[in-house]
Write a protein that holds these residues in place. Structure first.
Motif, PDB file in Angstrom:
ATOM      1  N   UNK A  31      -1.034  -9.992  -6.550  1.00  0.00           N
ATOM      2  CA  UNK A  31      -0.574  -8.911  -5.708  1.00  0.00           C
ATOM      3  C   UNK A  31      -1.941  -8.396  -4.852  1.00  0.00           C
ATOM      4  N   UNK A  32      -1.476  -7.773  -3.759  1.00  0.00           N
ATOM      5  CA  UNK A  32      -2.545  -7.060  -3.008  1.00  0.00           C
ATOM      6  C   UNK A  32      -2.624  -7.616  -1.664  1.00  0.00           C
ATOM      7  N   UNK A  33      -1.697  -8.652  -1.299  1.00  0.00           N
ATOM      8  CA  UNK A  33      -1.855  -9.128   0.152  1.00  0.00           C
ATOM      9  C   UNK A  33      -0.883  -8.582   1.134  1.00  0.00           C
ATOM     10  N   UNK A  34       0.151  -7.919   0.520  1.00  0.00           N
ATOM     11  CA  UNK A  34       1.227  -7.533   1.453  1.00  0.00           C
ATOM     12  C   UNK A  34       2.661  -7.252   0.659  1.00  0.00           C
ATOM     13  N   UNK A  51      -0.651   2.825   1.794  1.00  0.00           N
ATOM     14  CA  UNK A  51      -1.529   1.539   1.714  1.00  0.00           C
ATOM     15  C   UNK A  51      -1.220   0.769   0.746  1.00  0.00           C
ATOM     16  N   UNK A  52      -1.013   1.200  -0.520  1.00  0.00           N
ATOM     17  CA  UNK A  52      -0.749   0.510  -1.872  1.00  0.00           C
ATOM     18  C   UNK A  52       0.581  -0.181  -1.686  1.00  0.00           C
ATOM     19  N   UNK A  53       1.596   0.415  -1.250  1.00  0.00           N
ATOM     20  CA  UNK A  53       2.956   0.130  -0.846  1.00  0.00           C
ATOM     21  C   UNK A  53       2.903  -1.266  -0.027  1.00  0.00           C
ATOM     22  N   UNK A  54       2.137  -1.087   1.360  1.00  0.00           N
ATOM     23  CA  UNK A  54       2.124  -2.035   2.223  1.00  0.00           C
ATOM     24  C   UNK A  54       1.337  -3.266   1.507  1.00  0.00           C
ATOM     25  N   UNK A  55       0.383  -3.032   0.554  1.00  0.00           N
ATOM     26  CA  UNK A  55      -0.150  -4.181   0.064  1.00  0.00           C
ATOM     27  C   UNK A  55       0.605  -4.633  -0.974  1.00  0.00           C
ATOM     28  N   UNK A  56       1.768  -4.446  -1.622  1.00  0.00           N
ATOM     29  CA  UNK A  56       2.725  -4.992  -2.404  1.00  0.00           C
ATOM     30  C   UNK A  56       2.509  -4.674  -3.717  1.00  0.00           C
ATOM     31  N   UNK A  57       1.600  -3.462  -3.990  1.00  0.00           N
ATOM     32  CA  UNK A  57       1.163  -3.196  -5.291  1.00  0.00           C
ATOM     33  C   UNK A  57       2.186  -2.151  -5.869  1.00  0.00           C
ATOM     34  N   UNK A  58       3.376  -2.018  -5.214  1.00  0.00           N
ATOM     35  CA  UNK A  58       4.433  -1.204  -6.177  1.00  0.00           C
ATOM     36  C   UNK A  58       5.114  -1.894  -7.062  1.00  0.00           C
ATOM     37  N   UNK A  59       4.942  -3.523  -7.133  1.00  0.00           N
ATOM     38  CA  UNK A  59       5.480  -4.342  -8.097  1.00  0.00           C
ATOM     39  C   UNK A  59       4.454  -4.235  -9.623  1.00  0.00           C
ATOM     40  N   UNK A  60       3.577  -3.787  -9.233  1.00  0.00           N
ATOM     41  CA  UNK A  60       2.416  -3.447 -10.317  1.00  0.00           C
ATOM     42  C   UNK A  60       2.482  -1.972 -10.928  1.00  0.00           C
ATOM     43  N   UNK A  61       3.315  -1.259 -10.258  1.00  0.00           N
ATOM     44  CA  UNK A  61       3.512   0.225 -10.699  1.00  0.00           C
ATOM     45  C   UNK A  61       2.124   0.939 -10.822  1.00  0.00           C
ATOM     46  N   UNK A  62       1.430   0.602  -9.695  1.00  0.00           N
ATOM     47  CA  UNK A  62       0.108   1.332  -9.504  1.00  0.00           C
ATOM     48  C   UNK A  62       0.342   2.826  -8.750  1.00  0.00           C
TER      49      UNK A  62
END
Length: 807
Positions: A233-236, A315-326
């Protein structure tokens, strides 16, 4: 510049130079600054009936225009000439035969020392501080116009390195991407990709993989396929976003350029936890504005924290990190004050209003002397407590974050010193913000530091500034001139380039102004609180009526001094602390000296307090007494209202709009203003704004387009300029509205917090990337700075602490 001096000496202007220098000898002053030099030369030209062309077009006229200082020494004159921004040359002219010698920085500092009659250079050496050798291995900006554009320069430098030596730099980029983890979760690339070459080929495969999918498809739908290819995760968060990010990396590998580099690095999720350091003063959300050491900085940091958290979430949502609960977290680190005077400054932890995960963390000073440390301490007195404060804060921050922060942002001299101490211990990227360095606010504050040491302790403050600004990975300024001034005046940071503190140390080279660490990133204005008066649907009628009464008619001696004979007159309005630099007393005197202004306008000031006995700040008490004297001297009773109130933030926004309802005028008369948040607040509210020409307002306002410059040292001229505007409004009913609308447009186009925080986070990432890939060894610089801290700053702080123990 030596050629210009020689041109003066090679023709008949030599006689004029000799006579001008004789005239200077007749004055009592031995140290003349630029305005005094210009005035003296103007008087010379007038007395000797020189033509206009000579005053400005002659070689001597040009030399005088470039001269910043003249020091009258025994038998000679020392000329400090500034031929261009961020540049200085020093010459000695002998009085007898006008021979010219180039002077070294050390010789200049020795002459300055002699002026205070305390120290003679032949009596022994003095400690010399020179930071230039530590910048010799770093890339340097060449053109002064590009100072403050550090990240653009750095991106060009990095992309050129990628192009010149692609294997080495792409290997560094690969390792950098491999580093990123959060709370034990691997981000971006995993162990399946083992080298830079594999990364390049896998990026192309991944692009093929996503190219056949809908752009809107969520990352979760192909997360595990991506993992098997080596991508975490982190690319989008969608196919479209992932594709854009991978295309940027692919382009960066194949044909690097600075725009692609910045766009790609800005997308890397590497900032999750941010600390904003602001130790001094009353830091809270209610009941603190108008107190000593608060005002603009509290507003700035609170708004910055809110916007940072929001931007990080996005930014973290756009990076796709919501799946990691960051979840990003922002902490404002300030001081806990047990005797909090009814505020919440005695609470350890307070959530920032309107945020999900931004907090004010208050850490107390250690109780060396509870009589002092349990209460508010002036920003000029807090130096002995900062080292132990940083140690205690480190422990608290690690507990609150459950790990290390990713970025530490210092504010003001004390906050930047604490940021240095924390960043050094935690090995974290350090950013400095210092929109109001005291050194340039107080004339000759370094030269005569011993005379004001008891009150201001400049020896500690200026040493802390030198340590923090050189330690910082990057520095944010609000304006270009905050760094290097204008062609006519030096900037705040430039004032640290070369100076003396007699009997303490000489600064031969205090900061590298051409370093790419400097970046102009102006603050924004809180658009939820400050918005145009015309947005009536967002205004609360009850608040408007209450503040209208407070501004114009309320009779309450506890809150207001002065009753208006005619409340319908056009209001001149200003809101600031009552201190010498903010110069509200100067505005009152300007108003008092102009019967025409009094006839057509009322003056309304919001200034925190009304009674001298209510303040512990000596400068504020002095300005209060002065304001009362001016009101009596010019008989302003019936024409002025002085509001001694602490406004909640929502009220401060509405109070501007009420002034705009009355087609009022905002005047910011500071003797110097590093930036000027109140200027933005007034302009976005729709009030035509007059602001000091000394400092940041020169870059906010475009004179006579969306506001007006004033010279607060020339009171009659200031009154005339305001009267000219009032007259134009009377002649053209649309003129007030034209200036009002242009002011609003100016703020929305340039000064929003979204613009600010997007830039700040991009800078944090790019400087993090630079520090890693360049493998720049800053350890020698940091050891030098530690030596200054422990051998110079700390002993003086200990002396001040001993004084405090006896209070």
């Amino acid at each position: 510049m030596s050629e210009l001096i020689q041109a003066v000496l090679d023709n008949n202007e030599k006689t004029d130079l000799r006579q001008f220098l004789r005239d200077l000898r007749q004055q009592e002053q031995r140290y003349l600054l630029r305005n005094e030099i210009l005035n003296a030369f103007s008087a010379y030209c007038s007395h000797h009936e020189k033509p206009e062309q000579f005053c400005h077009g002659s070689h001597l006229g040009k030399l005088i225009a470039y001269t910043q200082e003249i020091i009258l020494d025994e038998g000679s004159f020392c000329f400090i000439v500034r031929p261009k921004i961020a540049s200085q040359e020093v010459f000695r002219l002998s009085e007898d035969d006008l021979t010219v010698d180039v002077m070294t920085v050390q010789e200049l500092l020795d002459i300055r020392d002699l002026l205070v009659n305390r120290f003679h250079p032949n009596e022994g050496d003095v400690l010399e501080l020179d930071f230039q050798p530590f910048y010799d291995y770093s890339p340097s900006i060449r053109d002064p116009k590009n100072i403050g554009k550090g990240v653009q320069f750095l991106n060009r430098f990095l992309s050129s390195k990628l192009f010149q030596d692609p294997q080495e730099w792409l290997e560094a980029l690969f390792k950098f991407l491999s580093l990123h983890r959060h709370n034990g979760t691997q981000l971006l690339i995993n162990e399946r990709i083992k080298s830079q070459g594999e990364l390049s080929s896998q990026v192309k495969k991944a692009l093929q993989f996503v190219s056949g999918r809908p752009d809107t498809a969520a990352y979760e739908t192909f997360r595990f396929d991506f993992q098997s290819m080596g991508f975490e995760p982190g690319w989008g968060n969608t196919v479209g976003r992932v594709k854009e990010t991978l295309e940027l990396l692919d382009e960066l590998v194949d044909s690097p350029d600075h725009q692609t580099l910045e766009a790609f690095i800005s997308r890397i999720p590497m900032v999750f936890r941010v600390v904003l350091v602001s130790p001094h003063g009353w830091f809270g959300q209610e009941g603190v504005l108008g107190r000593p050491d608060t005002g603009g900085q509290v507003v700035y940091v609170l708004d910055q924290a809110k916007s940072l958290e929001k931007q990080l979430q996005e930014d973290l949502c756009l990076a796709g990190l919501d799946v990691t609960k960051v979840k990003p977290k922002v902490i404002i680190l300030s001081r806990l004050i047990p005797n909090s005077d009814g505020t919440r400054c005695n609470q350890r932890l307070e959530k920032v209003h309107g945020t999900d995960n931004a907090w004010i963390l208050r850490v107390p000073f250690r109780d060396f002397n509870p009589n002092l440390t349990q209460s508010w301490i002036s920003r000029f007195e807090i130096w002995p407590y900062l080292e132990t404060y940083a140690i205690d804060s480190e422990r608290e921050l690690l507990a609150e974050f459950e790990g290390r922060p990713d970025l530490i942002v210092g504010n003001y001299s004390d906050g930047n010193l604490v940021a240095f101490l924390l960043a050094r211990r935690l090995k974290v990227t350090q950013c400095n913000v210092a929109h109001a360095l005291e050194k340039s606010k107080y004339l000759f504050s370094n030269l005569y530091w011993q005379d004001s040491e008891e009150q201001y302790h400049f020896s500690l403050q200026f040493t802390a500034d030198l340590i923090a600004m050189n330690a910082a990975n990057f520095i944010i300024s609000s304006t270009y001139q905050e760094i290097v001034g204008t062609p006519d005046s030096i900037g705040q940071y430039e004032s640290y380039k070369c100076f003396t503190m007699p009997e303490l140390y000489h600064v031969v080279n205090g900061v590298e102004l051409f370093s790419p660490k400097f970046n102009v990133v102006p603050p924004g204005v809180n658009e939820a609180v400050y918005f145009p008066y015309t947005r009536s649907e967002d205004r609360l009628p009850d608040d408007r009526d209450r503040l209208e009464d407070l501004l114009f008619t309320l009779d309450d001696p506890e809150q207001v001094y002065g009753k208006l004979d005619d409340p319908s007159k056009q209001p001149l309005f200003s809101m600031a602390r009552l201190d010498r630099i903010k110069n509200l007393t100067g505005l009152a005197e300007c108003f008092g000296r102009s019967p025409e202004l009094q006839e057509r306008c009322n003056l309304i000031l919001v200034a925190g307090k009304l009674r001298v006995e209510d303040t512990a700040d000596r400068e504020e008490a002095s300005e209060m007494e002065k304001l009362y004297r001016i009101i009596d001297e010019y008989n302003l009773h019936g024409k002025i209202r002085w509001l001694g109130v602490r406004l909640p933030k929502t009220d401060s926004g509405e109070i501007y709009r009420v002034i705009a309802d009355h087609q009022g005028i905002f005047v910011q008369p500071a003797l110097f203003e590093a930036f000027g948040l109140t200027i933005l607040e007034a302009m976005i509210s729709g009030i035509p704004t007059f602001a000091t020409q000394f400092g940041g307002p020169l870059e906010i306002i475009q004179d006579r387009v969306n506001g007006f410059y004033i010279n607060p040292t020339k009171l009659d001229e200031m009154a005339e300029k305001i009267l000219e505007f009032v007259s134009k409004c009377e002649q053209n009913p649309d003129y007030w509205q034209e200036i009002s609308s242009r002011g609003v447009e100016r703020v929305y186009s340039t000064y929003t917090w979204r613009i600010h925080t997007t830039r700040l986070l991009s800078l944090a990432k790019i400087y993090g990337f630079w520090n890693y890939t360049s493998q720049e060894d800053r350890e020698d610089m940091l050891r030098y700075l530690e030596s200054l801290f422990y051998l110079l700053f700390k002993p003086r702080a200990k002396q001040l602490l001993e004084q405090h123990m006896h209070r």
